[in-house]
Scaffold this motif. Sequence first.
Motif, PDB file in Angstrom:
ATOM      1  N   GLY A 107      65.123  62.136 117.593  1.00 33.18           N
ATOM      2  CA  GLY A 107      64.019  63.313 117.805  1.00 33.18           C
ATOM      3  C   GLY A 107      64.258  64.218 118.985  1.00 33.18           C
ATOM      4  O   GLY A 107      63.968  65.455 118.723  1.00 33.18           O
ATOM      5  N   GLU A 110      67.242  66.650 117.975  1.00 29.94           N
ATOM      6  CA  GLU A 110      66.777  67.474 116.591  1.00 29.94           C
ATOM      7  C   GLU A 110      65.719  68.614 116.829  1.00 29.94           C
ATOM      8  O   GLU A 110      65.696  69.530 116.246  1.00 29.94           O
ATOM      9  N   PHE A 111      64.694  68.409 117.806  1.00 31.54           N
ATOM     10  CA  PHE A 111      63.633  69.218 118.004  1.00 31.54           C
ATOM     11  C   PHE A 111      64.273  70.734 118.056  1.00 31.54           C
ATOM     12  O   PHE A 111      63.661  71.457 117.269  1.00 31.54           O
ATOM     13  N   SER A 112      65.093  71.016 118.779  1.00 26.91           N
ATOM     14  CA  SER A 112      65.195  72.443 118.986  1.00 26.91           C
ATOM     15  C   SER A 112      66.074  73.024 117.899  1.00 26.91           C
ATOM     16  O   SER A 112      65.911  74.239 117.460  1.00 26.91           O
ATOM     17  N   VAL A 115      62.933  74.019 115.089  1.00 27.24           N
ATOM     18  CA  VAL A 115      61.772  74.802 115.453  1.00 27.24           C
ATOM     19  C   VAL A 115      61.156  75.872 114.397  1.00 27.24           C
ATOM     20  O   VAL A 115      62.286  76.581 114.017  1.00 27.24           O
ATOM     21  N   ILE A 121      59.139  69.563 112.361  1.00 27.20           N
ATOM     22  CA  ILE A 121      58.821  69.179 113.651  1.00 27.20           C
ATOM     23  C   ILE A 121      57.798  68.140 113.639  1.00 27.20           C
ATOM     24  O   ILE A 121      57.837  67.277 114.270  1.00 27.20           O
ATOM     25  N   ILE A 124      59.850  65.097 113.147  1.00 24.55           N
ATOM     26  CA  ILE A 124      60.484  64.678 114.323  1.00 24.55           C
ATOM     27  C   ILE A 124      59.469  64.057 115.483  1.00 24.55           C
ATOM     28  O   ILE A 124      59.742  62.939 115.859  1.00 24.55           O
ATOM     29  N   ILE A 125      58.393  64.639 115.700  1.00 23.84           N
ATOM     30  CA  ILE A 125      57.440  64.217 116.519  1.00 23.84           C
ATOM     31  C   ILE A 125      56.869  62.888 116.295  1.00 23.84           C
ATOM     32  O   ILE A 125      56.729  61.675 116.991  1.00 23.84           O
ATOM     33  N   THR A 177      53.143  70.636 116.830  1.00 26.12           N
ATOM     34  CA  THR A 177      53.665  71.034 115.504  1.00 26.12           C
ATOM     35  C   THR A 177      52.827  72.234 115.179  1.00 26.12           C
ATOM     36  O   THR A 177      53.368  73.005 114.596  1.00 26.12           O
ATOM     37  N   ASP A 182      58.440  75.910 121.056  1.00 29.31           N
ATOM     38  CA  ASP A 182      59.864  75.433 121.260  1.00 29.31           C
ATOM     39  C   ASP A 182      60.107  74.827 122.582  1.00 29.31           C
ATOM     40  O   ASP A 182      61.469  74.551 123.016  1.00 29.31           O
ATOM     41  N   GLN A 184      60.776  72.741 125.472  1.00 28.74           N
ATOM     42  CA  GLN A 184      61.328  71.247 125.664  1.00 28.74           C
ATOM     43  C   GLN A 184      60.598  70.455 126.575  1.00 28.74           C
ATOM     44  O   GLN A 184      60.509  69.325 126.630  1.00 28.74           O
ATOM     45  N   LEU A 187      58.205  68.912 124.843  1.00 28.66           N
ATOM     46  CA  LEU A 187      58.883  67.365 123.960  1.00 28.66           C
ATOM     47  C   LEU A 187      59.146  66.351 125.150  1.00 28.66           C
ATOM     48  O   LEU A 187      58.793  65.347 124.685  1.00 28.66           O
TER      49      LEU A 187
END
Lengths: 278, 102
Positions: A107, A110-112, A115, A121, A124-125, A177, A182, A184, A187
């Motif tokens: 997660g 891959e988050f970035s 976006v 998203i 991923i979250i 979400t 975006d 970080q 995150l």
Amino acid sequence: MEYIFSLELIYLIASVTFILGLKMLGHPETARKGNLIAAFGMTLAIFGTIFLYQGKVQPLIYSLIGAAILIGTIIGWGIAKKVGMTKMPELVSLFNGMGGASAAIIGLIEFSHYVGDQLSIATIIAGLIIGSISFSGSMIAWAKLNGTLKKPIRFPSYNIVNNIILIVILAFGVYITMSGSDSQLYLYLIFFAALAYGVLFVMPIGGADMPVVISLLNSFTGLAAAFAGFLYGNMVMLTGGILVGSAGTILTFAMCDAMNRPLASVIFGAFGEGTAGS
Amino acid sequence: MDVLIEFISNHLQMIYIVILMIFVGVEVIGHVPAVLHTPLMSGANAIHGVVIIGAILVMLSASPDDILALSLGFVAVLLGTLNVVGGFVVTDRMLEMFKKKK
């Protein structure tokens, strides 16, 4: 992700071995064979993923993957072979935490890359939160079982506090979400909050209830794996993850039944335990 | 509502799999003797190590100059391997002892 028939076929076979293996694990005569069948399917899926991957990959990356698998195999095999009978449940908890951590890291990376794609998203979250809780919770369960953490630690009205923290984490996840941010910072904030929640969640639970908690965290990790599978459209991760998530949940209830304790009193029941003790 | 309909129609196959797997998981565990609870938990634990495939995919698709993704991915593959290998081996050892006791 490109659709490769031979790889999909391997994933299909692996999924069947997981179902078959889990089924056979439920009967004393076939249990050992069932475990080996599932292990075979897993090996097939892992090597299929590496060797049938379509796309340009630098040799450096291949060697990194190879090195990680080699080191993991040597350490994992070594620990599992050496450990004594009574230490096995805590080892299961340790390995479960490793899986959770792996899901959480996926997660984080891959988050970035996703976006702007709200559904991805969200996936991923969700995987990040569940994986992190499973990781830190399993580490605490492991520490409790091997005697590092002897007494359950309970803060005043921890049940209410924990639930509020969980709600805040979930709300924050929804916010990330929906906002399409975006950041970080967000995150990693939600990552550390979920880690903290895992600690707070397992900390108050007594050592005797640990097997139930490990089983619950086990199904959490399954769910985290399934979310990652959903993200990649990867069938074997989806089937394996959901299968463990659902089987693990039922197993958790079965274990509670065997101990004559409702699940709610295992998780929230530290009050009753305290009064019974005094 | 439109979002929901779009989501369902776009992911119908996966939704089928999720629902069917939930039932399979429930059915597979039903009526398991209590002595097998721990090995079963351990076996299920090894199976969710399938998350390693996600970690491998992260590595395979990472660009070679993305040091952060590569090093985190390396750790993820390593931890996933621990989960898979350790999980299956420890389950096997549990069942081995189980057999001896009989």
